[in-house]
Design a protein around this motif. Structure first.
Motif, PDB file in Angstrom:
ATOM      1  N   TYR A 285      53.907 -11.577  52.639  1.00 14.15           N
ATOM      2  CA  TYR A 285      55.162 -11.447  51.916  1.00 14.15           C
ATOM      3  C   TYR A 285      56.331 -11.829  52.827  1.00 14.15           C
ATOM      4  N   VAL A 289      59.057 -14.873  52.341  1.00 18.98           N
ATOM      5  CA  VAL A 289      60.500 -14.667  52.282  1.00 18.98           C
ATOM      6  C   VAL A 289      61.182 -15.657  53.213  1.00 18.98           C
ATOM      7  N   GLU A 290      60.543 -15.874  54.351  1.00 18.17           N
ATOM      8  CA  GLU A 290      61.118 -16.813  55.319  1.00 18.17           C
ATOM      9  C   GLU A 290      61.109 -18.240  54.786  1.00 18.17           C
ATOM     10  N   GLU A 317      62.940 -25.022  50.213  1.00 21.10           N
ATOM     11  CA  GLU A 317      63.355 -23.724  49.693  1.00 21.10           C
ATOM     12  C   GLU A 317      62.271 -22.685  49.932  1.00 21.10           C
ATOM     13  N   ALA A 318      62.694 -21.436  49.828  1.00 25.56           N
ATOM     14  CA  ALA A 318      61.706 -20.368  49.921  1.00 25.56           C
ATOM     15  C   ALA A 318      61.043 -20.188  48.568  1.00 25.56           C
ATOM     16  N   VAL A 319      59.889 -19.558  48.568  1.00 21.08           N
ATOM     17  CA  VAL A 319      59.187 -19.288  47.311  1.00 21.08           C
ATOM     18  C   VAL A 319      60.078 -18.404  46.439  1.00 21.08           C
ATOM     19  N   PRO A 320      60.253 -18.746  45.169  1.00 20.63           N
ATOM     20  CA  PRO A 320      61.134 -17.940  44.327  1.00 20.63           C
ATOM     21  C   PRO A 320      60.657 -16.496  44.221  1.00 20.63           C
ATOM     22  N   GLY A 321      61.631 -15.601  44.067  1.00 22.90           N
ATOM     23  CA  GLY A 321      61.328 -14.183  44.098  1.00 22.90           C
ATOM     24  C   GLY A 321      60.361 -13.723  43.036  1.00 22.90           C
ATOM     25  N   SER A 322      60.288 -14.468  41.936  1.00 24.95           N
ATOM     26  CA  SER A 322      59.471 -13.971  40.835  1.00 24.95           C
ATOM     27  C   SER A 322      57.973 -14.083  41.118  1.00 24.95           C
ATOM     28  N   ARG A 324      56.755 -13.829  44.413  1.00 25.14           N
ATOM     29  CA  ARG A 324      56.615 -13.586  45.840  1.00 25.14           C
ATOM     30  C   ARG A 324      55.499 -12.589  46.151  1.00 25.14           C
ATOM     31  N   THR A 325      55.449 -11.503  45.425  1.00 29.34           N
ATOM     32  CA  THR A 325      54.369 -10.553  45.726  1.00 29.34           C
ATOM     33  C   THR A 325      53.102 -10.969  44.994  1.00 29.34           C
ATOM     34  N   LYS A 370      60.987 -23.580  38.191  1.00 31.77           N
ATOM     35  CA  LYS A 370      60.919 -23.472  39.647  1.00 31.77           C
ATOM     36  C   LYS A 370      59.651 -22.771  40.149  1.00 31.77           C
ATOM     37  N   ARG A 373      56.749 -24.983  40.071  1.00 31.62           N
ATOM     38  CA  ARG A 373      56.704 -26.002  41.095  1.00 31.62           C
ATOM     39  C   ARG A 373      56.058 -25.457  42.369  1.00 31.62           C
TER      40      ARG A 373
END
Lengths: 739, 311
Positions: A285, A289-290, A317-322, A324-325, A370, A373
């Motif tokens: 995780y 985030v990084e 870009e970073a992985v979108p928050g939706s 991430r976990t 996004k 992708r």
């Protein structure tokens, strides 16, 4: 012999050189000098491979800083082996001439199935099983687990290679697959990983197209190859189809079911890990985030080949928050999967573009563009974190996630076609989602961008200018060479009429016409009486062949043919076909003579050569157009028209003619060979068809052989064969000279 | 899909192909008949989880997995409240954190984890961000805007292609009609024998046909690669030839005015010419205007062409 090609000293391992080989090398050298791309056509059997190799090796020796590596891509394993043998000959010649052992390292690379020496793993039958088993023995986390639990199975070859092999480079020399295996056995190292590691510093690498063009494999194997390489695509007349296939995705109900299982397994594994080792998920995780910065640095510094499945935006870009976990991502996959299932439940054919699909998916299951992708990259990360041993099991979900990434990345060049059933069986529901790539340039673009010279070559590339257009690149050289002959050993005949003056054609309207079928039968019958040894006949499709053969049987033609020669038939089953082929060769060998009935675009038409008596005549029944009613093809034609200004008819004819040329080219594999090429369709006489044949065939079609009847063709063949049957002396002074 | 069925009456899709499965907010399935029977009064409890349900909330189940139906339902509701866009945040990181938070809420509501608390959080958020929610209601995200644009483009190009094809057909039809008419006219008026006229017409018709065929094939002929290089152009590898030329040298322009030399721009004020010219206002000078310029031009005009032309 030594040659001087515009100031470059080239060692050529044969005593003679054909003029076309010389001009081929000349063009090739100019391509390399300009550091650009080239398209070169030269007939098969004129020593294309050796000219290529000797020039590029000479170039590498002369300018070691300009060209560091030759990447030679071919289609099949036998072809790869042939190239390595030629290379060995060349290197021996070098050693003899210069008197010093040169330090060239050349090797071929193939799949684990062909290279594995582990006793258990290599005995598995399918490539996929071998890959999966190997992965379950050699994955990094498996090996890490072994530290705590030494009872786990281990591949001692890989361990040995990992411990010692990386420090000691592969000694210079020429290695084919067997050599690699022998070397591996001697040292106790895994040949596959050894080869994959060694290609980074080898001077010449010979492998299959897919290692460069298929984004999934290219990312693993070829991404670190040096920029200053020369890439050669041999037998490249089908390269656009290879590109398209490597980017297209087909999803059936079965894929989705397997994918469902995968997702369930993922979820269970996540649960388990959460209880036992939550730190690992937290670590992942944190990394997400990084952002995927590491990969980005690598691409910016240009170490790696770009990957079309991993678009640049993803890296920046970073992985979108939706997603991430891990749980959210699994939920996301589940939604995506259910959406696809719902889409597959259609009653009629749907065709839509990628933007339409994206809009619909947002409306139905609230999935944004996004996160889609990032799907492929996110899944890879999850699989790594969960330490799943058998990757092969997860092919379904990987496929789906690749599809998600592609569909959200490219708004053009792809189309989505959902068919509820196959055209042939409209009653059986078998829904398929074709995500079909229409633009071959997408897959090959990174190759053209990265490597300084890319050479596309084959025996049949006519018309030359269509390849740069459909692959969207700018060549510095385009050339077509013909074959210089001591005697006219090929005899192309266009048979347009039967003896009863009925026009011969395989066009749709006359397919069922008995007169045409009977005349085709007569042609084959009469030919079987005149031609010695083997005849190969090509039909336009399996269905057409079945119809015709059935009808010949009823008319008694088959029986008459069998008085002259045995008949073998290619089928869609690979095992059956190879059996038929073997027996056909046996029949040719012992003088009984045989006829092989096969299909253009089939296995026989692409990879198998009929040298000398194995193919004294090739008969092409009809023009091998593709099945034009297929929706995928229609979409592609439309795209070609809109984007590249290539007319539908032009492309179809081009495609048909390149396959026809491939088929008839099977018979002539060298200058001492001879054979008849019979085009049995009146449409071949038209200039738009004829003009698309390779130059070396076109040259021998004169006006007298344009619209023949069966009788006339038989007369001409008799004459030709009688001439050819005279003993052929190797005349060394008159025709073979260096220009 | 065939093995799906109603958990209550055990009818399956296989036995009753027209079976309609319904799903409510709790994510449990019932077939249409059971819904009609159980919820005659308009409300009741779920058979499986005892959640109080309204009949009007039953919808047709879209997906095989009913929890996905439920999740989508919840998600749509949550998205209505949590509708901040990327540009509402100072950095991408914050936006991503926000997205994750939303995802957490959806996850909790779907899987019945800590429902009360989550709902409380949602309500609080709704109160706090009333304005933003209201404002963003009509706005699409950037990505969606892009998509809409692409779709529009696609539609337009399709429409255009359709129109082109239509026009082309129309034109061909007209051309054919015209040639037929001319034939009739000629047969009526000409003195040539009919067979010759017919033969002529046949030739003309064939020509027309080939012309139409050619036009049909004529899809924007291009002679360029996408890189702007001509197709079929052989690229020379020789260095560009160097062209030897003399360097350009500037010579001041000499104009014959046929008059006495006019005073220079600098001399104007010294000689007092400017005394009779309106001084430039500050706003005039903004564009670079000075009164000397106007004066200079007028004087040049005045001095021009005063001498007779000598031949």
């Amino acid at each position: 012999m030594k040659l001087n090609i515009e100031g470059l000293l080239v060692y050529f391992p044969y005593d003679y050189i054909y003029p076309e080989q010389y001009s081929y090398m000349l063009e090739l050298k100019r391509t390399l000098d300009a550091k650009g791309h080239g398209v070169l056509e030269m007939p098969s059997g004129t020593g294309k491979t050796i000219s290529l190799l000797s020039l590029i090796v000479a170039y590498q020796r002369a300018f070691p800083l300009d060209v560091t590596k030759l990447i030679y891509c071919s289609r099949t394993v036998p072809e790869i082996e042939k190239v390595v043998e030629e290379l060995r000959k060349l290197m021996e010649f070098y050693a003899k001439e210069t008197g010093e052992a040169n330090n060239f390292l050349a090797l071929s690379l193939s799949s684990r199935k062909n290279l594995c020496i582990h006793p258990e793993v290599s005995s598995l039958r399918f490539g996929k099983e071998v890959d999966g088993k190997c992965h379950s023995l050699t994955a990094s986390y498996i090996r890490a687990q072994r530290h705590s639990n030494p009872n786990l199975p281990v591949c001692r070859f890989y361990e040995e290679f990992d411990a010692v092999g990386r420090q000691v480079p592969l000694p210079a020399g020429i290695y084919n697959l067997d050599d690699l295996k022998d070397f591996g056995r001697r040292k106790g190292w895994c040949p596959y990983y050894l080869a994959r590691y060694a290609i980074l510093h080898a001077n010449i690498v010979v492998y299959s197209y897919h290692y460069l063009l298929d984004p999934k494999i290219a990312d693993l194997v070829s991404k670190e190859l040096a920029k200053k390489s020369v890439v050669v695509f041999d037998e490249a007349h089908n390269i656009d189809n290879v590109c398209i296939d490597s980017m297209s995705v087909n999803i059936t109900r079965r894929t989705l079911d397997r994918c469902q299982n995968n997702v369930d397994t993922l979820q269970n594994t996540i649960h388990k890990i959460k209880e036992t080792d939550a730190a690992k998920l937290r670590e992942e995780y944190r990394r997400l985030v990084e952002g995927l910065k590491e990969a980005n640095v690598a691409r910016e510094t240009d170490i790696y080949l770009a990957n079309p499945v991993l678009p640049d935006e993803v890296l920046q870009e970073a992985v979108p928050g939706s997603i991430r976990t891990a749980e959210h991502f699994v939920g996301f996959l589940r939604r995506f999967l259910e959406y696809l299932k719902a889409r597959l439940r259609v009653q009629h054919v749907v065709q839509e573009s990628a933007p339409q699909f994206l809009k619909d998916i947002f409306d139905k299951v609230c999935i944004d563009r996004k996160p889609l992708r990032f799907c492929a990259e996110r899944l890879q990360s999850l699989l790594r974190t969960l330490e799943i041993a058998d990757i092969a099991d997860f092919s379904a979900v990987t496929l789906i996630s690749n599809f998600a990434t592609l569909v959200s990345t490219y708004s053009q060049g792809f189309t989505i076609i959902i068919e509820p059933f196959e055209d042939r069986t409209p009653t059986i529901a078998n829904p398929v989602l074709h995500f079909s790539c229409m633009d071959p340039s997408i897959a090959i673009k990174p190759v053209f961008q990265r490597f300084q010279s890319v050479v596309i070559t084959s025996g049949t590339l006519s018309p030359l200018d269509i390849y740069p257009r459909i692959l969207d690149f700018r060549p510095v050289t385009m050339a077509s060479f013909t074959m210089t002959l001591a005697r006219t050993c090929l005899c192309p005949l266009i048979v347009g009429r039967g003896n009863d003056q009925v026009a011969l054609s395989s066009k749709f309207e006359t397919r069922e016409d008995f007169a045409v079928i009977r005349n085709y039968g007569n042609l084959l019958l009469e030919m079987s009486a005149v031609v010695p040894d083997g005849i190969v006949a090509f039909f336009t499709s399996y269905v057409y062949m079945e119809n015709i053969v059935a009808s010949w049987y009823e008319q008694g033609i088959l029986e008459n043919i069998q008085k002259n020669k045995l008949i073998f038939i290619e089928t869609q089953d690979a095992a059956e076909t190879s059996m038929a082929l073997e027996k056909y060769q046996e029949a040719c060998e012992n003088g009984r003579g045989a006829i092989l009935l096969s299909v253009a675009r089939g296995k026989v038409s692409e990879g198998i050569d009929f040298v000398h008596h194995f193919g004294r005549a090739v008969i092409m029944f009809g023009v091998p157009y593709v099945y034009t009613q297929s929706r995928i093809l229609k979409a592609r034609l439309e795209y070609l028209r809109d984007q590249f200004q290539i007319r539908e008819n032009d492309f179809l004819t081009f495609d048909a003619m390149r396959h026809a040329a491939q088929c008839v080219g099977r018979a002539i594999r060298g200058k001492t060979d001879y054979g008849l090429m019979i085009f049995a369709d009146k449409r071949y006489a038209r200039s738009d068809k004829r003009g698309k044949l390779p130059r070396w065939i076109q040259e021998h079609i004169n006006d007298g052989s344009l619209n023949l009847t069966v009788d006339e063709a038989v007369q001409l063949s008799k004459h030709f064969l009688r001439q050819m049957a005279q003993p052929f002396r190797q005349v060394t002074t008159s025709h073979r000279h260096i220009p | 899909m065939d093995d799906q069925g109603c958990p209550r009456c055990k009818t399956t899709k296989y036995r009753n192909p027209s079976l309609k499965l319904m799903v409510n907010v709790c994510g449990h399935t019932l077939c249409e008949n059971c819904v009609e029977m159980l919820f005659v009064r308009g409300s009741g409890n779920c058979v499986q989880c005892d959640t109080p349900l309204r009949k009007s909330n039953f919808r047709v189940q879209l997906f095989e997995d009913a929890t996905v139906d439920k999740e989508v339902e919840i998600r749509k509701k949550v998205m209505k409240i949590y509708n901040k866009r990327e540009f509402d945040f100072p950095s991408l990181r914050d936006y991503n954190d926000y997205l994750e938070q939303v995802e957490d809420i959806v996850y909790n509501l779907t899987n019945n984890v800590d429902v009360e608390n989550t709902k409380g959080r949602m309500e609080q958020y709704q109160r706090e961000n009333k304005d933003i929610i209201q404002r963003n209601k009509a706005k699409l995200t950037r990505e969606q805007e892009e998509l809409e644009e692409l779709l529009l483009l696609e539609q337009q190009s399709n429409e255009q292609r359709r129109l082109e094809v239509l026009q082309e057909e129309q034109r061909q039809l007209q051309a054919k009609r015209k040639s037929k008419q001319t034939l009739l006219d000629e047969l009526e008026q000409s003195k040539l024998p009919a067979t010759i006229l017919l033969a002529q017409h046949k030739v003309r018709a064939a020509q027309l046909e080939t012309q139409i065929e050619q036009q049909k094939q004529n899809v924007k002929p291009t002679s360029l690669f996408s890189t702007g290089i001509q197709i079929g152009q052989t690229v020379s590898l020789q260095p560009l030839p160097r062209i030897q030329e003399v360097l350009y040298q500037y010579k001041p322009l000499q104009v014959e005015t046929y008059g006495p030399p006019a005073p220079d721009l600098e001399q104007l004020s010294r000689f007092g010419y400017l005394n009779h010219v309106r001084a430039a206002m500050p706003q005039d000078t903004a564009g670079g205007y000075t009164s000397a310029l106007a004066c200079y031009r007028a004087i040049q005009d005045a001095f021009n062409g005063l001498f007779p032309i000598r031949d």
